[in-house]
Design a protein around this motif. Sequence first.
Motif, PDB file in Angstrom:
ATOM      1  N   SER A 197       0.837  -1.203   0.000  1.00 23.98           N
ATOM      2  CA  SER A 197       0.000   0.000   0.000  1.00 23.98           C
ATOM      3  C   SER A 197       0.870   1.250   0.000  1.00 23.98           C
ATOM      4  O   SER A 197       1.819   1.369   0.769  1.00 23.98           O
ATOM      5  CB  SER A 197      -0.899  -0.017   1.237  1.00 23.98           C
ATOM      6  OG  SER A 197      -1.781   1.069   1.233  1.00 23.98           O
ATOM      7  N   GLY A 198       0.531   2.192  -0.854  1.00 30.21           N
ATOM      8  CA  GLY A 198       1.325   3.410  -0.959  1.00 30.21           C
ATOM      9  C   GLY A 198       2.671   3.156  -1.599  1.00 30.21           C
ATOM     10  O   GLY A 198       3.710   3.598  -1.099  1.00 30.21           O
ATOM     11  N   ALA A 199       2.672   2.455  -2.732  1.00 27.36           N
ATOM     12  CA  ALA A 199       3.922   2.085  -3.399  1.00 27.36           C
ATOM     13  C   ALA A 199       4.608   3.304  -3.993  1.00 27.36           C
ATOM     14  O   ALA A 199       3.959   4.278  -4.384  1.00 27.36           O
ATOM     15  CB  ALA A 199       3.649   1.051  -4.484  1.00 27.36           C
ATOM     16  N   ARG A 200       5.938   3.215  -4.094  1.00 28.54           N
ATOM     17  CA  ARG A 200       6.712   4.337  -4.617  1.00 28.54           C
ATOM     18  C   ARG A 200       7.704   3.922  -5.697  1.00 28.54           C
ATOM     19  O   ARG A 200       8.251   4.778  -6.383  1.00 28.54           O
ATOM     20  CB  ARG A 200       7.477   5.020  -3.472  1.00 28.54           C
ATOM     21  CG  ARG A 200       6.594   5.602  -2.385  1.00 28.54           C
ATOM     22  CD  ARG A 200       7.421   6.276  -1.304  1.00 28.54           C
ATOM     23  NE  ARG A 200       6.589   6.871  -0.265  1.00 28.54           N
ATOM     24  CZ  ARG A 200       6.194   6.243   0.825  1.00 28.54           C
ATOM     25  NH1 ARG A 200       6.577   4.985   1.029  1.00 28.54           N
ATOM     26  NH2 ARG A 200       5.444   6.855   1.722  1.00 28.54           N
ATOM     27  N   ASN A 201       7.958   2.628  -5.855  1.00 26.79           N
ATOM     28  CA  ASN A 201       8.965   2.160  -6.805  1.00 26.79           C
ATOM     29  C   ASN A 201       8.285   1.471  -7.985  1.00 26.79           C
ATOM     30  O   ASN A 201       7.771   0.359  -7.849  1.00 26.79           O
ATOM     31  CB  ASN A 201       9.928   1.193  -6.109  1.00 26.79           C
ATOM     32  CG  ASN A 201      11.031   0.724  -7.032  1.00 26.79           C
ATOM     33  OD1 ASN A 201      11.154   1.203  -8.167  1.00 26.79           O
ATOM     34  ND2 ASN A 201      11.844  -0.209  -6.566  1.00 26.79           N
ATOM     35  N   PRO A 202       8.288   2.075  -9.171  1.00 26.90           N
ATOM     36  CA  PRO A 202       7.619   1.463 -10.321  1.00 26.90           C
ATOM     37  C   PRO A 202       8.187   0.099 -10.685  1.00 26.90           C
ATOM     38  O   PRO A 202       7.475  -0.740 -11.256  1.00 26.90           O
ATOM     39  CB  PRO A 202       7.851   2.479 -11.447  1.00 26.90           C
ATOM     40  CG  PRO A 202       8.174   3.768 -10.766  1.00 26.90           C
ATOM     41  CD  PRO A 202       8.862   3.393  -9.486  1.00 26.90           C
ATOM     42  N   ALA A 203       9.460  -0.146 -10.371  1.00 25.60           N
ATOM     43  CA  ALA A 203      10.082  -1.426 -10.716  1.00 25.60           C
ATOM     44  C   ALA A 203       9.397  -2.590 -10.019  1.00 25.60           C
ATOM     45  O   ALA A 203       9.430  -3.718 -10.531  1.00 25.60           O
ATOM     46  CB  ALA A 203      11.569  -1.397 -10.361  1.00 25.60           C
ATOM     47  N   ALA A 204       8.779  -2.339  -8.864  1.00 26.44           N
ATOM     48  CA  ALA A 204       8.067  -3.415  -8.169  1.00 26.44           C
ATOM     49  C   ALA A 204       6.897  -3.910  -9.014  1.00 26.44           C
ATOM     50  O   ALA A 204       6.625  -5.113  -9.089  1.00 26.44           O
ATOM     51  CB  ALA A 204       7.582  -2.934  -6.805  1.00 26.44           C
ATOM     52  N   PHE A 205       6.185  -2.997  -9.656  1.00 27.85           N
ATOM     53  CA  PHE A 205       5.087  -3.380 -10.545  1.00 27.85           C
ATOM     54  C   PHE A 205       5.600  -4.149 -11.761  1.00 27.85           C
ATOM     55  O   PHE A 205       5.064  -5.202 -12.125  1.00 27.85           O
ATOM     56  CB  PHE A 205       4.329  -2.136 -11.016  1.00 27.85           C
ATOM     57  CG  PHE A 205       3.214  -1.719 -10.093  1.00 27.85           C
ATOM     58  CD1 PHE A 205       2.142  -2.562  -9.855  1.00 27.85           C
ATOM     59  CD2 PHE A 205       3.231  -0.487  -9.480  1.00 27.85           C
ATOM     60  CE1 PHE A 205       1.104  -2.179  -9.013  1.00 27.85           C
ATOM     61  CE2 PHE A 205       2.205  -0.093  -8.641  1.00 27.85           C
ATOM     62  CZ  PHE A 205       1.139  -0.936  -8.407  1.00 27.85           C
ATOM     63  N   THR A 206       6.617  -3.628 -12.410  1.00 27.43           N
ATOM     64  CA  THR A 206       7.096  -4.258 -13.643  1.00 27.43           C
ATOM     65  C   THR A 206       7.661  -5.647 -13.369  1.00 27.43           C
ATOM     66  O   THR A 206       7.428  -6.582 -14.142  1.00 27.43           O
ATOM     67  CB  THR A 206       8.144  -3.373 -14.324  1.00 27.43           C
ATOM     68  OG1 THR A 206       9.223  -3.110 -13.425  1.00 27.43           O
ATOM     69  CG2 THR A 206       7.530  -2.041 -14.728  1.00 27.43           C
ATOM     70  N   THR A 207       8.399  -5.785 -12.274  1.00 27.69           N
ATOM     71  CA  THR A 207       8.929  -7.112 -11.918  1.00 27.69           C
ATOM     72  C   THR A 207       7.802  -8.105 -11.699  1.00 27.69           C
ATOM     73  O   THR A 207       7.854  -9.244 -12.176  1.00 27.69           O
ATOM     74  CB  THR A 207       9.796  -7.011 -10.649  1.00 27.69           C
ATOM     75  OG1 THR A 207      10.916  -6.161 -10.898  1.00 27.69           O
ATOM     76  CG2 THR A 207      10.293  -8.384 -10.224  1.00 27.69           C
ATOM     77  N   VAL A 232      -3.438  -6.759 -10.852  1.00 28.24           N
ATOM     78  CA  VAL A 232      -2.197  -6.080 -10.469  1.00 28.24           C
ATOM     79  C   VAL A 232      -2.282  -5.468  -9.076  1.00 28.24           C
ATOM     80  O   VAL A 232      -1.372  -4.747  -8.653  1.00 28.24           O
ATOM     81  CB  VAL A 232      -1.816  -5.005 -11.507  1.00 28.24           C
ATOM     82  CG1 VAL A 232      -1.610  -5.635 -12.865  1.00 28.24           C
ATOM     83  CG2 VAL A 232      -2.870  -3.902 -11.576  1.00 28.24           C
ATOM     84  N   GLY A 233      -3.365  -5.736  -8.361  1.00 27.46           N
ATOM     85  CA  GLY A 233      -3.465  -5.353  -6.959  1.00 27.46           C
ATOM     86  C   GLY A 233      -3.574  -3.864  -6.726  1.00 27.46           C
ATOM     87  O   GLY A 233      -4.076  -3.101  -7.557  1.00 27.46           O
ATOM     88  N   GLY A 234      -3.099  -3.440  -5.549  1.00 33.77           N
ATOM     89  CA  GLY A 234      -3.171  -2.043  -5.150  1.00 33.77           C
ATOM     90  C   GLY A 234      -1.801  -1.412  -5.077  1.00 33.77           C
ATOM     91  O   GLY A 234      -0.853  -1.843  -5.722  1.00 33.77           O
ATOM     92  N   GLY A 235      -1.703  -0.375  -4.238  1.00 34.99           N
ATOM     93  CA  GLY A 235      -0.459   0.359  -4.111  1.00 34.99           C
ATOM     94  C   GLY A 235      -0.515   1.731  -4.742  1.00 34.99           C
ATOM     95  O   GLY A 235       0.411   2.527  -4.594  1.00 34.99           O
ATOM     96  N   PHE A 236      -1.587   2.032  -5.456  1.00 36.39           N
ATOM     97  CA  PHE A 236      -1.700   3.309  -6.166  1.00 36.39           C
ATOM     98  C   PHE A 236      -2.072   4.435  -5.206  1.00 36.39           C
ATOM     99  O   PHE A 236      -2.817   4.239  -4.261  1.00 36.39           O
ATOM    100  CB  PHE A 236      -2.764   3.199  -7.259  1.00 36.39           C
ATOM    101  CG  PHE A 236      -2.539   2.074  -8.218  1.00 36.39           C
ATOM    102  CD1 PHE A 236      -1.686   2.218  -9.297  1.00 36.39           C
ATOM    103  CD2 PHE A 236      -3.173   0.849  -8.037  1.00 36.39           C
ATOM    104  CE1 PHE A 236      -1.480   1.176 -10.186  1.00 36.39           C
ATOM    105  CE2 PHE A 236      -2.967  -0.201  -8.911  1.00 36.39           C
ATOM    106  CZ  PHE A 236      -2.123  -0.043  -9.993  1.00 36.39           C
TER     107      PHE A 236
END
Length: 478
Positions: A197-207, A232-236
């Motif tokens: 939740s509250g992601a900040r690193n785009p590489a986590a999504f791409t991986t 693709v879940g949350g984190g946005f």
Amino acid sequence: MVRLELPSAGKFIDHLISNRLQELDKDPYSTQSDRPFFIADTSQALKLYNRWKRALPNISPFYAVKCNSDVRFLRFLAELGLGFDCASQTEIELVLSLGVDPSRIIFAHPCKAVSAIRIASARGITLTTFDNIDELDKIKAHAPGMQLLLRIYAQDDTAAAQLGNKFGAPMSTVEPLLQRAKQLGLCVRGVSFHVGSGARNPAAFTTAVYQARHVFDLASHLHLPPMDILDVGGGFQDSNFEEMALPLSRAIDEAFPDPASVRLIAEPGRYFARSLYTMACKVTSRRRQLHLQQSPDDNLPCSYPSLTPDMLYLNDGVYGSFMLAVCENEIFVPDPVPRRVAAEDTFEPRAEGAHLYSLWGPTCDGIDCMAAEVTMEGEVRVGDWLVFRDMGGELLPDSLGALISVAAELTNMGYLGLIAYSVVSATRFNGFSNDYDVIYASDYLASATGVEGASETAKGAYKYLEWLLPGSIRGLWR
């Protein structure tokens, strides 16, 4: 489809806060005058919906109900056509009570109680998640017709709230999990992940997207039915949405080049909820940090300001709506409500310029601190009100708030025609009630314009039109 976007409601929200304080000033010594309150504007979600459709047009958002389960907010999202990510029986029942079709709900909890599995299945929920073999055995025994998403491990180490320590199958366990599902005759429709939740690193999504592609290929190699869903879940969050969404979109295009072969969904929570609520808190006490020095003239002690921030004690804290100060180390910086001239100001004018303050909640617990140091323009005194923006993701404590919201709506609670209902936050620690009045902007508009029974979207349109008019015409509009 991007929908009609309306102007900002900032000035209108401030106006409602001012109106509320004027009402409280009529009985300044009542208990009500010392309680915090919220202003809710559900139509703010419309702007966020449009941003989502522009950046991720092929990904259907399933709102994470646990983030804020305000009934009226959920109904507004349902009208926009969103699906819903539910993590409990109570959340499922709440969303279904709004008339949402079960096909628009995903039971996105990989470790569920048997009773919850059975009830979800009986209510027509067909899609759920898993990340372990025991969950497969439970589903086979109690809801064999449900369709499954394998939740794989994903982690953004910079996320505000990391979830990989609790959920997500490591890639090394994917093959035995798929083999077990095949053995049990269960239908695995695809893959889900949640980077935090509250992601900040785009590489986590791409991986995670490329790992999901590997799982799709592995399922094909094991002769399972073709997978066709990627969650693709949350984190946005609205503060960095495009920064995270665009790399995600590119990764999906590369890993899943045939858009017709996969259905894309997501589970945004705070992205939609955070800007929904504005909170007003009262300064109930203040402790000025002073130290004594010897006067060089008369040898008498004199007090001088300390470099330590003065302490402001508010009528809500981390045991109420500011729990993220502890859970995610979030710093809350308020805006002061423009002050009317108070009686004490005539005796001792307020100091001007920047002032340092620490913000504390009402309980006797030393951890009840929302901010160790914030800078505010001008002196703040007891009785002042402070405004905290973007509080929608912290207001309701999951299913408890949902139940109270339902009960309040059914009983049609009100305050001067504006208050829709009161909600209860996470705890009542130290005997503080933490009852919050919620003022809905759309209710105020409906009352002022005579619009009854209109949808939130329509009411929002009336509201904005009125407040864009010059003052002389605004009265005629009413």
